[in-house]
Design a protein around this motif. Structure first.
Motif, PDB file in Angstrom:
ATOM      1  N   LYS A   3       0.833  -1.200   0.000  1.00 59.13           N
ATOM      2  CA  LYS A   3       0.000   0.000   0.000  1.00 59.13           C
ATOM      3  C   LYS A   3       0.866   1.248   0.000  1.00 59.13           C
ATOM      4  O   LYS A   3       0.552   2.219  -0.680  1.00 59.13           O
ATOM      5  CB  LYS A   3      -0.901   0.008   1.241  1.00 59.13           C
ATOM      6  CG  LYS A   3      -2.119  -0.820   1.106  1.00 59.13           C
ATOM      7  CD  LYS A   3      -2.990  -0.571   2.297  1.00 59.13           C
ATOM      8  CE  LYS A   3      -4.306  -1.259   2.137  1.00 59.13           C
ATOM      9  NZ  LYS A   3      -5.186  -0.994   3.240  1.00 59.13           N
ATOM     10  N   ASN A   4       1.915   1.232   0.718  1.00 61.96           N
ATOM     11  CA  ASN A   4       2.803   2.378   0.788  1.00 61.96           C
ATOM     12  C   ASN A   4       3.481   2.601  -0.553  1.00 61.96           C
ATOM     13  O   ASN A   4       3.650   3.736  -1.005  1.00 61.96           O
ATOM     14  CB  ASN A   4       3.831   2.137   1.888  1.00 61.96           C
ATOM     15  CG  ASN A   4       4.381   3.438   2.415  1.00 61.96           C
ATOM     16  OD1 ASN A   4       3.881   4.489   2.077  1.00 61.96           O
ATOM     17  ND2 ASN A   4       5.399   3.344   3.227  1.00 61.96           N
ATOM     18  N   LEU A   5       3.894   1.519  -1.219  1.00 61.78           N
ATOM     19  CA  LEU A   5       4.526   1.635  -2.520  1.00 61.78           C
ATOM     20  C   LEU A   5       3.527   2.168  -3.556  1.00 61.78           C
ATOM     21  O   LEU A   5       3.880   2.993  -4.414  1.00 61.78           O
ATOM     22  CB  LEU A   5       5.068   0.268  -2.952  1.00 61.78           C
ATOM     23  CG  LEU A   5       5.932   0.237  -4.197  1.00 61.78           C
ATOM     24  CD1 LEU A   5       7.148   1.129  -4.053  1.00 61.78           C
ATOM     25  CD2 LEU A   5       6.345  -1.186  -4.485  1.00 61.78           C
ATOM     26  N   MET A   6       2.289   1.706  -3.490  1.00 62.02           N
ATOM     27  CA  MET A   6       1.243   2.202  -4.397  1.00 62.02           C
ATOM     28  C   MET A   6       0.968   3.690  -4.153  1.00 62.02           C
ATOM     29  O   MET A   6       0.758   4.448  -5.099  1.00 62.02           O
ATOM     30  CB  MET A   6      -0.048   1.405  -4.204  1.00 62.02           C
ATOM     31  CG  MET A   6      -0.026   0.048  -4.866  1.00 62.02           C
ATOM     32  SD  MET A   6       0.204   0.195  -6.606  1.00 62.02           S
ATOM     33  CE  MET A   6      -1.457   0.178  -7.121  1.00 62.02           C
ATOM     34  N   SER A   7       0.959   4.104  -2.918  1.00 58.44           N
ATOM     35  CA  SER A   7       0.736   5.522  -2.600  1.00 58.44           C
ATOM     36  C   SER A   7       1.854   6.372  -3.166  1.00 58.44           C
ATOM     37  O   SER A   7       1.623   7.467  -3.706  1.00 58.44           O
ATOM     38  CB  SER A   7       0.657   5.718  -1.087  1.00 58.44           C
ATOM     39  OG  SER A   7      -0.441   5.050  -0.559  1.00 58.44           O
ATOM     40  N   VAL A   8       3.079   5.906  -3.049  1.00 56.60           N
ATOM     41  CA  VAL A   8       4.213   6.655  -3.585  1.00 56.60           C
ATOM     42  C   VAL A   8       4.115   6.722  -5.108  1.00 56.60           C
ATOM     43  O   VAL A   8       4.363   7.770  -5.720  1.00 56.60           O
ATOM     44  CB  VAL A   8       5.547   5.991  -3.126  1.00 56.60           C
ATOM     45  CG1 VAL A   8       6.731   6.598  -3.863  1.00 56.60           C
ATOM     46  CG2 VAL A   8       5.716   6.125  -1.637  1.00 56.60           C
ATOM     47  N   LEU A   9       3.749   5.640  -5.749  1.00 58.02           N
ATOM     48  CA  LEU A   9       3.594   5.617  -7.204  1.00 58.02           C
ATOM     49  C   LEU A   9       2.483   6.574  -7.660  1.00 58.02           C
ATOM     50  O   LEU A   9       2.653   7.333  -8.625  1.00 58.02           O
ATOM     51  CB  LEU A   9       3.289   4.181  -7.667  1.00 58.02           C
ATOM     52  CG  LEU A   9       3.179   3.981  -9.173  1.00 58.02           C
ATOM     53  CD1 LEU A   9       4.489   4.301  -9.863  1.00 58.02           C
ATOM     54  CD2 LEU A   9       2.729   2.578  -9.474  1.00 58.02           C
ATOM     55  N   ILE A  10       1.368   6.568  -6.992  1.00 59.61           N
ATOM     56  CA  ILE A  10       0.260   7.482  -7.323  1.00 59.61           C
ATOM     57  C   ILE A  10       0.695   8.923  -7.116  1.00 59.61           C
ATOM     58  O   ILE A  10       0.421   9.798  -7.952  1.00 59.61           O
ATOM     59  CB  ILE A  10      -0.996   7.138  -6.493  1.00 59.61           C
ATOM     60  CG1 ILE A  10      -1.572   5.792  -6.955  1.00 59.61           C
ATOM     61  CG2 ILE A  10      -2.047   8.244  -6.618  1.00 59.61           C
ATOM     62  CD1 ILE A  10      -2.702   5.287  -6.095  1.00 59.61           C
ATOM     63  N   MET A  11       1.390   9.181  -6.015  1.00 67.44           N
ATOM     64  CA  MET A  11       1.849  10.540  -5.735  1.00 67.44           C
ATOM     65  C   MET A  11       2.834  11.000  -6.809  1.00 67.44           C
ATOM     66  O   MET A  11       2.792  12.151  -7.255  1.00 67.44           O
ATOM     67  CB  MET A  11       2.488  10.595  -4.351  1.00 67.44           C
ATOM     68  CG  MET A  11       2.818  11.993  -3.944  1.00 67.44           C
ATOM     69  SD  MET A  11       1.336  12.969  -3.900  1.00 67.44           S
ATOM     70  CE  MET A  11       1.368  13.486  -2.263  1.00 67.44           C
ATOM     71  N   THR A  12       3.697  10.118  -7.257  1.00 65.66           N
ATOM     72  CA  THR A  12       4.659  10.440  -8.309  1.00 65.66           C
ATOM     73  C   THR A  12       3.924  10.747  -9.614  1.00 65.66           C
ATOM     74  O   THR A  12       4.250  11.724 -10.314  1.00 65.66           O
ATOM     75  CB  THR A  12       5.636   9.256  -8.516  1.00 65.66           C
ATOM     76  OG1 THR A  12       6.242   8.909  -7.275  1.00 65.66           O
ATOM     77  CG2 THR A  12       6.714   9.615  -9.514  1.00 65.66           C
ATOM     78  N   LEU A  13       2.942   9.952  -9.963  1.00 63.44           N
ATOM     79  CA  LEU A  13       2.167  10.201 -11.184  1.00 63.44           C
ATOM     80  C   LEU A  13       1.395  11.519 -11.109  1.00 63.44           C
ATOM     81  O   LEU A  13       1.284  12.245 -12.112  1.00 63.44           O
ATOM     82  CB  LEU A  13       1.222   9.036 -11.457  1.00 63.44           C
ATOM     83  CG  LEU A  13       1.880   7.736 -11.915  1.00 63.44           C
ATOM     84  CD1 LEU A  13       0.845   6.626 -12.027  1.00 63.44           C
ATOM     85  CD2 LEU A  13       2.595   7.937 -13.228  1.00 63.44           C
ATOM     86  N   VAL A  14       0.876  11.851  -9.955  1.00 69.22           N
ATOM     87  CA  VAL A  14       0.179  13.125  -9.765  1.00 69.22           C
ATOM     88  C   VAL A  14       1.141  14.283  -9.966  1.00 69.22           C
ATOM     89  O   VAL A  14       0.816  15.285 -10.629  1.00 69.22           O
ATOM     90  CB  VAL A  14      -0.510  13.178  -8.380  1.00 69.22           C
ATOM     91  CG1 VAL A  14      -0.967  14.580  -8.053  1.00 69.22           C
ATOM     92  CG2 VAL A  14      -1.662  12.212  -8.326  1.00 69.22           C
ATOM     93  N   LEU A  15       2.337  14.181  -9.417  1.00 69.03           N
ATOM     94  CA  LEU A  15       3.336  15.242  -9.582  1.00 69.03           C
ATOM     95  C   LEU A  15       3.771  15.371 -11.046  1.00 69.03           C
ATOM     96  O   LEU A  15       3.933  16.484 -11.562  1.00 69.03           O
ATOM     97  CB  LEU A  15       4.553  14.974  -8.675  1.00 69.03           C
ATOM     98  CG  LEU A  15       4.344  15.288  -7.190  1.00 69.03           C
ATOM     99  CD1 LEU A  15       5.566  14.861  -6.389  1.00 69.03           C
ATOM    100  CD2 LEU A  15       4.085  16.759  -6.994  1.00 69.03           C
ATOM    101  N   VAL A  16       3.981  14.236 -11.714  1.00 70.41           N
ATOM    102  CA  VAL A  16       4.345  14.277 -13.131  1.00 70.41           C
ATOM    103  C   VAL A  16       3.214  14.924 -13.937  1.00 70.41           C
ATOM    104  O   VAL A  16       3.454  15.749 -14.832  1.00 70.41           O
ATOM    105  CB  VAL A  16       4.662  12.848 -13.644  1.00 70.41           C
ATOM    106  CG1 VAL A  16       4.771  12.824 -15.166  1.00 70.41           C
ATOM    107  CG2 VAL A  16       5.946  12.325 -13.016  1.00 70.41           C
TER     108      VAL A  16
END
Length: 170
Positions: A3-16
């Motif tokens: 879940k933490n890895l998915m949150s980081v991935l989503i946050m990265t995609l939002v920033l991109v």
């Protein structure tokens, strides 16, 4: 941990996504403003072209559908002019109004002759607000001013021109 890895991935995609949106806005907005300015200029030029002949006294009507109405049966009107040098000046002239007989608002020349007193008063007001120099240098401008006032009075464009004849200045 997943879940933490998915949150980081989503946050990265939002920033991109945010960064790409900012880059798009920086590159597109100035160009669209320039395009809008160009479109506005073209539209105003087209409007000027469409409106240019409306109030001018240019006769663009065939001669067979023109009727001339002489104010006061062609008698000269004497009108005092505005003075700038302390002397009294006046103009003597005959005034004719040119009508488009094929216009939808035109019925017959009595439309003008029935209101001749009001028309003479408006002509008198407009001409008397000008100096002798204005009348000599810009007679066409005075005619167009009278034409515009008559078109406003009748709320129509069946009046196509105002003509002065036998003009004498004193």
């Amino acid at each position: 941990m997943k879940k933490n890895l998915m949150s980081v991935l989503i946050m990265t995609l939002v920033l991109v996504n945010l960064i790409l949106t900012v880059i798009l806005m920086i590159s597109i907005v100035p160009q669209s403003k320039k395009a809008n300015e160009l479109i506005t200029k073209v539209c105003s030029a087209i409007d000027l072209e469409l409106e240019s002949g409306k109030n001018e006294g240019d006769i663009n009507v065939p001669m067979d559908q023109i009727e001339e109405v002489k104010i006061s049966d062609g008698e000269k009107m004497t009108i005092n002019l505005k003075s700038t040098d302390g002397k009294d000046h006046f103009v003597m002239m005959s005034v004719s109004i040119v009508l488009d007989t094929k216009n939808e608002d035109y019925t017959d020349s009595t439309v003008i002759t029935d209101k001749e007193g009001i028309i003479k008063d408006e002509i008198n007001k407009i001409v008397s607000s000008h100096t002798i120099d204005d009348m000599r240098e810009d007679t066409r401008g005075v005619q167009n001013e009278i034409l515009k006032k008559l078109k406003d009075m009748y709320d129509s464009d069946f009046i196509i021109s105002v003509a002065f004849s036998d003009i004498q200045y004193q």
